[in-house]
Design an enzyme around this catalytic site. Structure first.
Site, PDB file in Angstrom:
ATOM      1  NE  ARG A  15       1.351   7.990   7.084  1.00  0.00           N
ATOM      2  CZ  ARG A  15       0.183   7.574   6.358  1.00  0.00           C
ATOM      3  NH1 ARG A  15      -0.381   6.326   6.791  1.00  0.00           N
ATOM      4  NH2 ARG A  15      -0.163   7.963   5.069  1.00  0.00           N
ATOM      5  CE  LYS A  75       0.201   7.487   0.605  1.00  0.00           C
ATOM      6  NZ  LYS A  75      -1.128   6.718   0.830  1.00  0.00           N
ATOM      7  CE1 TYR A  94      -0.901   0.347   3.644  1.00  0.00           C
ATOM      8  CE2 TYR A  94       0.472   2.101   4.829  1.00  0.00           C
ATOM      9  CZ  TYR A  94      -0.515   0.928   4.802  1.00  0.00           C
ATOM     10  OH  TYR A  94      -1.153   0.800   6.100  1.00  0.00           O
ATOM     11  CG  HIS A  96      -2.886   2.505  -2.284  1.00  0.00           C
ATOM     12  ND1 HIS A  96      -3.926   1.485  -1.549  1.00  0.00           N
ATOM     13  CD2 HIS A  96      -2.145   3.205  -1.153  1.00  0.00           C
ATOM     14  CE1 HIS A  96      -3.587   1.809  -0.254  1.00  0.00           C
ATOM     15  NE2 HIS A  96      -2.656   2.543  -0.075  1.00  0.00           N
ATOM     16  CD  GLU A 118      -1.324  -1.581  -1.345  1.00  0.00           C
ATOM     17  OE1 GLU A 118      -1.007  -1.388  -2.674  1.00  0.00           O
ATOM     18  OE2 GLU A 118      -0.578  -1.095  -0.433  1.00  0.00           O
ATOM     19  CB  ALA A 268     -12.652   4.055  -1.366  1.00  0.00           C
ATOM     20  CG  ASP A 270      -4.964   5.931  -0.344  1.00  0.00           C
ATOM     21  OD1 ASP A 270      -4.251   6.838  -0.851  1.00  0.00           O
ATOM     22  OD2 ASP A 270      -4.847   6.009   0.833  1.00  0.00           O
ATOM     23  CG  MET A 301      -8.086  10.984   4.663  1.00  0.00           C
ATOM     24  SD  MET A 301      -9.635  10.000   4.804  1.00  0.00           S
ATOM     25  CE  MET A 301     -10.145  10.686   6.563  1.00  0.00           C
TER      26      MET A 301
END
Length: 372
Positions: A15, A75, A94, A96, A118, A268, A270, A301
């Site tokens: 990505r 990411k 993101y 996390h 997120e 879940a 992440d 994923m």
């Protein structure tokens, strides 16, 4: 503003933070966009497509980070990327953080302003920048689970939908949010027997109205989880506490009682995973077995369907990226409470309570550090 888009370096991550279409929206407003060469090659977004809309191509990540006022990624930053961050530089991606103390420590030390996709919110109480990837991951969880049920992958050797005269597989989905809803749609489309567990009666009511008698909805309790997981062929972990570590709904004792060759897909992961037996895997080596249960715990994923994921993500992030570029991070977050909810780290200070609670760290609210 100078906006940088580096190439993603996580395992099998193709990505890219901004598509050429998104870049054009910024350059048309007078901003400069610097894209690392070949950042989008893996999904057919080539350098010439970026230069055509006004981006400047840079040869490596070092130059992108050194040049940009704001870094837009997909990411969480890897350790080498955290070292490139400059004090006051904006990182929009993101994160996390809750299950990742090392990343949290690195971002705090960097002095950067880290805004997490997120935890950005919307007026309906949703998470608009997480939702597109949750949709993808929910749908992917079923195709991944169906594949893992094959004998060659260590599974029970079951076809998810069965055939005439042979029962379909039993799919149990923990959590009725975006992941769970999309997983249910896919599983029912393949004619599996599907059950969703959730702690919200209102959400179960909505799912019942949406899907009718083809979906079983059950209020989630310890007893209900144990009873349904033990009888399942495929279990999907789709629970989420925004910005916080995922609750451990499955303990090792329960996993040991599951059917031999059954499959657990932990979406879940992440946020740390919702089973005691979960640990993050990669697309290169996606599964492992615990007590003869196949665990699929890939932490990115949606990266497997990177083109679809990139365009879906950009549709959601672009308005916020524009706001940050046009107004500057501080002003944009002061003006927009939903964007402000995304602030996790601000210039050496942790600003998200759920992360602080998970890691037993001090924090200040976003409002406090922004002087609101």
């Amino acid at each position: 503003m100078r906006v940088g888009v580096p190439k993603e370096i996580k395992n099998h991550e193709y990505r890219v933070g901004m598509t050429p279409t998104a870049v054009r929206e910024l350059t048309a407003r007078g901003h400069e966009v610097f894209v690392q060469t070949k950042a989008g090659d893996g999904i057919g977004l080539f350098d010439e497509m970026y230069t055509r809309v006004g981006a400047k191509i840079l040869p490596d990540a070092d130059e992108v980070f050194a040049t940009a006022d704001m870094i837009v990624k997909v990411k969480e930053p890897q350790p080498v990327e955290i070292k490139r961050l400059k004090p006051g530089q904006v990182l929009f991606t993101y994160l996390h953080l809750a299950p990742d103390p090392e990343q949290t420590k690195g971002l705090i030390e960097s002095g950067a302003i880290a805004i997490a996709y997120e935890t950005v919110t919307d007026a309906r109480g949703g998470l608009p920048l997480l939702a597109p990837m949750s949709e993808v991951a929910g749908r992917m969880s079923i195709q991944a689970g169906a594949h893992c049920l094959e004998i060659a992958q260590g599974g029970r050797g079951m076809l998810l939908g069965g055939v005439p005269g042979v029962p379909a597989a039993k799919v149990v989905i923990l959590g009725g949010g975006v992941v769970g809803t999309n997983a249910a749609r896919m599983a029912m489309g393949l004619e599996a027997h599907v059950t969703i567990l959730d702690i919200s009666i209102h959400r179960l009511y909505e799912l019942d109205l949406q899907f009718g008698k083809t979906l079983s909805t059950i209020y989630s309790t310890i007893d209900a989880i144990e009873e349904n997981v033990i009888g399942a062929d495929l279990v999907i972990g789709g629970v989420l506490l925004p910005g916080a570590a995922a609750p451990k709904l499955l303990n090792e004792k329960l996993v040991k009682q599951m059917k031999k060759g059954s499959v657990f897909v932990d979406v879940a992961i992440d946020q740390g995973g919702c089973s005691e037996t979960s640990h993050a895997t990669t697309h290169a080596d996606p599964t492992y077995r615990v007590h003869d249960v196949v665990h699929y715990c890939v932490a990115n994923m949606p990266g497997a369907v990177a083109r679809t994921s990139t365009f879906a993500l950009n549709n959601a992030t672009l308005p916020f990226t524009i706001a940050l570029a046009e107004q500057g991070a501080d002003a944009a977050m002061k003006k927009n409470a939903h964007l402000r909810a995304g602030l996790n780290v601000y210039k050496h200070t942790l600003t998200y309570k759920a992360v602080a609670d998970a890691q037993h760290l001090p924090f200040k609210s976003a409002e406090a550090v922004l002087g609101i």
